[in-house]
Design a protein around this motif. Structure first.
Motif, PDB file in Angstrom:
ATOM      1  N   LEU A 125       0.935  -1.188  -0.096  1.00  0.00           N
ATOM      2  CA  LEU A 125      -0.150  -0.084   0.122  1.00  0.00           C
ATOM      3  C   LEU A 125       1.002   1.362  -0.131  1.00  0.00           C
ATOM      4  N   ASN A 126       1.788   1.172   0.648  1.00  0.00           N
ATOM      5  CA  ASN A 126       2.788   2.368   0.912  1.00  0.00           C
ATOM      6  C   ASN A 126       3.718   2.690  -0.201  1.00  0.00           C
ATOM      7  N   SER A 127       3.899   1.834  -1.084  1.00  0.00           N
ATOM      8  CA  SER A 127       4.648   1.975  -2.332  1.00  0.00           C
ATOM      9  C   SER A 127       3.618   2.448  -3.349  1.00  0.00           C
ATOM     10  N   PRO A 130       2.156   6.518  -0.568  1.00  0.00           N
ATOM     11  CA  PRO A 130       3.066   6.630   0.792  1.00  0.00           C
ATOM     12  C   PRO A 130       2.409   7.306   1.905  1.00  0.00           C
ATOM     13  N   GLY A 131       3.095   7.042   2.983  1.00  0.00           N
ATOM     14  CA  GLY A 131       2.552   7.638   4.345  1.00  0.00           C
ATOM     15  C   GLY A 131       1.558   7.044   5.224  1.00  0.00           C
ATOM     16  N   GLY A 132       1.185   5.948   4.743  1.00  0.00           N
ATOM     17  CA  GLY A 132      -0.024   5.238   5.751  1.00  0.00           C
ATOM     18  C   GLY A 132       0.706   4.579   6.984  1.00  0.00           C
ATOM     19  N   ALA A 181      -5.992   1.927   7.076  1.00  0.00           N
ATOM     20  CA  ALA A 181      -4.933   2.731   6.917  1.00  0.00           C
ATOM     21  C   ALA A 181      -5.010   4.014   7.235  1.00  0.00           C
ATOM     22  N   LEU A 182      -4.319   4.639   8.107  1.00  0.00           N
ATOM     23  CA  LEU A 182      -4.592   6.002   8.508  1.00  0.00           C
ATOM     24  C   LEU A 182      -3.424   6.802   8.095  1.00  0.00           C
ATOM     25  N   LEU A 205     -10.920  -2.453   1.798  1.00  0.00           N
ATOM     26  CA  LEU A 205      -9.857  -1.487   2.302  1.00  0.00           C
ATOM     27  C   LEU A 205     -10.344  -0.169   2.857  1.00  0.00           C
ATOM     28  N   PHE A 206      -9.810   0.315   3.795  1.00  0.00           N
ATOM     29  CA  PHE A 206     -10.369   1.887   4.249  1.00  0.00           C
ATOM     30  C   PHE A 206      -9.369   2.776   4.489  1.00  0.00           C
ATOM     31  N   LEU A 207      -9.168   3.932   3.728  1.00  0.00           N
ATOM     32  CA  LEU A 207      -8.249   4.688   4.038  1.00  0.00           C
ATOM     33  C   LEU A 207      -8.834   6.064   4.409  1.00  0.00           C
TER      34      LEU A 207
END
Length: 395
Positions: A125-127, A130-132, A181-182, A205-207
Motif C-alpha cells: 500500500l505504501n509503495s 506513501p505515508g500510511g 490505514a490512517l 480496504l479503508f483509507l
C-alpha cells in the motif's frame, strides 16, 4: 404365603446380573469413548504435521491440541463426541503458530505467515500511496471454523493463500482481507492495489487522511471498534477518504458539516441541498422531563430510582428535516463553549435517553437519531464511577 426361597435367590441373581451388565456396559462404553478421543488426537496431530510439511517444507512440533466436540466448554470427554476438527499450537525454530485442521477431510488453515502477510500488505500500500500506517489488518480464509468457546484467531489462511515472499496475489484472491490505514494530509487516488483488492468481493480496504498527526494519533488511541463509520466522530479533522469494498473502489465525498451556530452537524443521509432547521428549546425543561420519565420507568419496574445529577450546559435543540430522511446525526460542540465544573464530565440527553459523548480534538461529539433532540449536560465523576462499577458488575 411368603415368596419361595428359590424365587428369592433367582431374583437376587437377576439383580446382580443386571448390575454386572450395567457395569460392563459402562466400562465398555467409556473404553470406546476413550479410544475415540485418542484416535481423534492422534489423527489430528498426524494430519497437521503433514499439512505444515506440505505447505512450508518443515516439520513442526505440536505443543498443544484442542479437539472440537459437540458439547459445551463444561462437558468432559465422556459426554461429548469429536466433530472432526481440531486446533493445534505448534513450534518451529522458536516460532509459535496455530493450525486448524479438519482431520476427516484433510483441510487445514494456519497463521504461520500472518505477520509477514500484514507487513507485505502495508508495504505494498505504501509503495503506491506513501505515508500510511496500517491501523488494522484482518486476514482469514473461508471455511475457518470459529469455536464459540475459544478465542477467535486472526490470520488463519489455507494452502491456496500461501505467500511466497514476493507475490501477494494468492493471499488477496484466497482470503477475506479487511484493512484500515490512517494517513496525514494525503489526497488518495486510484492505484493497482485497489484493483486487485476489489477483484475479491469479500475484501475491504479503508483509507482515512487526517489534517494533523496529533489528531490521527488521538483518533487511533480513542477509537476501539475500528469500523469505517467510527471515524465519523472525527469528521471535522478528516480531509480525505477512500473505500474499496463489495468489488467497488470509491473516492468518498468530503463530510458536509453544517454550521448550526452553536455547533457543527453532520448527517450521512443529508446532502448539501437538504434544508435543516435547528429549533432552540429550554434545556432545563428537557433535563427535568428526562429525569421524571426515568424515575417513572424505574418505579414501574419495581426499582428505586437512582440519584441523578444532570446540569444543562447548553441550550436544547431539535431539528426540522425533510420528510423521508433517516439515520444518525453527529453534533460537534466546541469544548471551549461548554463550561464544566472540575471533576465533572460531559454527556448529552436526547428525547428519552442518555447519549454517549466523545472528546474529539476541540469538540465534544454526540450521535443521535434524526428524530431526536438533545442538550449537553454535565454530571459528577462520582456518578460516572458508580455507573462504570455497575456496568462491570453486570458484565
Amino acid at each position: 404365603m411368603g415368596i419361595p426361597k428359590r424365587t428369592k435367590k433367582l431374583f437376587v441373581i437377576l439383580i446382580l446380573l443386571i448390575v454386572l451388565v450395567a457395569v460392563l456396559f459402562f466400562r465398555f462404553s467409556s473404553k470406546i469413548k476413550e479410544d475415540q478421543w485418542k484416535k481423534a488426537e492422534d489423527t489430528a496431530k498426524q494430519k497437521t504435521i503433514e499439512y505444515v510439511e506440505d505447505k512450508y517444507g518443515f516439520k513442526a512440533d505440536v505443543t498443544n491440541i484442542i479437539i472440537y466436540h459437540d458439547g459445551t466448554v463444561f462437558d468432559d470427554q465422556k459426554h461429548t463426541t469429536p466433530t472432526g476438527t481440531a486446533r493445534l499450537e505448534l513450534e518451529h525454530d522458536g516460532k509459535i503458530f496455530n493450525v486448524q485442521i479438519n482431520y476427516e477431510k484433510n483441510i487445514g488453515y494456519d497463521d504461520y505467515q500472518f505477520d509477514d502477510i500484514k507487513q507485505a500488505l502495508e508495504e505494498r500500500l505504501n509503495s503506491e500511496i506513501p505515508g500510511g500506517e496500517a491501523e488494522s489488518i484482518k486476514v482469514s480464509s473461508k471455511g475457518v471454523e470459529n469455536d464459540p468457546y475459544l478465542v477467535e484467531l486472526d490470520g488463519m489462511v489455507s494452502k491456496e493463500a500461501y505467500y511466497d515472499g514476493n507475490d501477494l496475489s494468492k493471499v488477496i484472491n484466497n482470503t477475506d482481507i479487511t484493512m484500515t490505514a490512517l494517513y496525514t494530509d494525503t489526497e488518495f487516488h486510484e492505484c493497482p492495489l485497489f484493483e486487485e483488492i476489489k477483484a475479491n468481493k469479500d475484501n475491504s480496504l479503508f483509507l482515512i487522511s487526517f489534517k494533523t498527526d496529533d489528531i490521527k494519533e488521538e483518533c487511533d488511541k480513542n477509537i476501539s471498534i475500528h469500523s469505517f463509520e467510527d471515524y465519523t466522530a472525527y469528521a471535522p479533522y478528516i480531509n480525505d477518504r477512500w473505500v474499496v469494498t463489495d468489488s467497488k473502489s470509491e473516492h468518498l465525498e468530503p463530510y458536509y458539516l453544517r454550521d448550526c451556530g452553536d455547533f457543527l452537524l453532520y448527517g450521512k443521509d443529508l446532502d448539501e441541498d437538504a434544508e435543516v432547521n435547528v429549533i432552540e428549546k429550554d434545556s432545563q425543561t428537557m433535563v427535568d422531563t428526562f429525569i421524571d420519565e426515568m424515575k417513572k420507568s424505574y418505579e414501574k419496574a419495581g426499582y428505586s430510582s437512582p440519584d441523578t445529577d444532570y446540569r444543562p450546559i447548553s441550550k436544547g435543540y431539535s431539528f426540522e428535516i425533510p420528510t423521508g430522511k433517516h439515520g444518525t446525526l453527529f453534533a460537534f460542540y466546541p469544548k471551549k463553549d461548554l463550561k464544566v465544573d472540575e471533576d465533572h464530565f460531559i454527556m448529552a440527553i436526547g428525547s428519552d435517553e442518555l447519549l454517549m459523548t466523545h472528546e474529539c480534538g476541540d469538540y465534544i461529539v454526540t450521535d443521535l437519531w434524526i428524530e431526536n433532540e438533545f442538550c449537553m449536560v454535565e454530571t459528577p465523576s462520582k456518578f460516572k464511577t458508580e455507573q462504570d462499577a455497575s456496568e462491570n458488575s453486570d458484565a
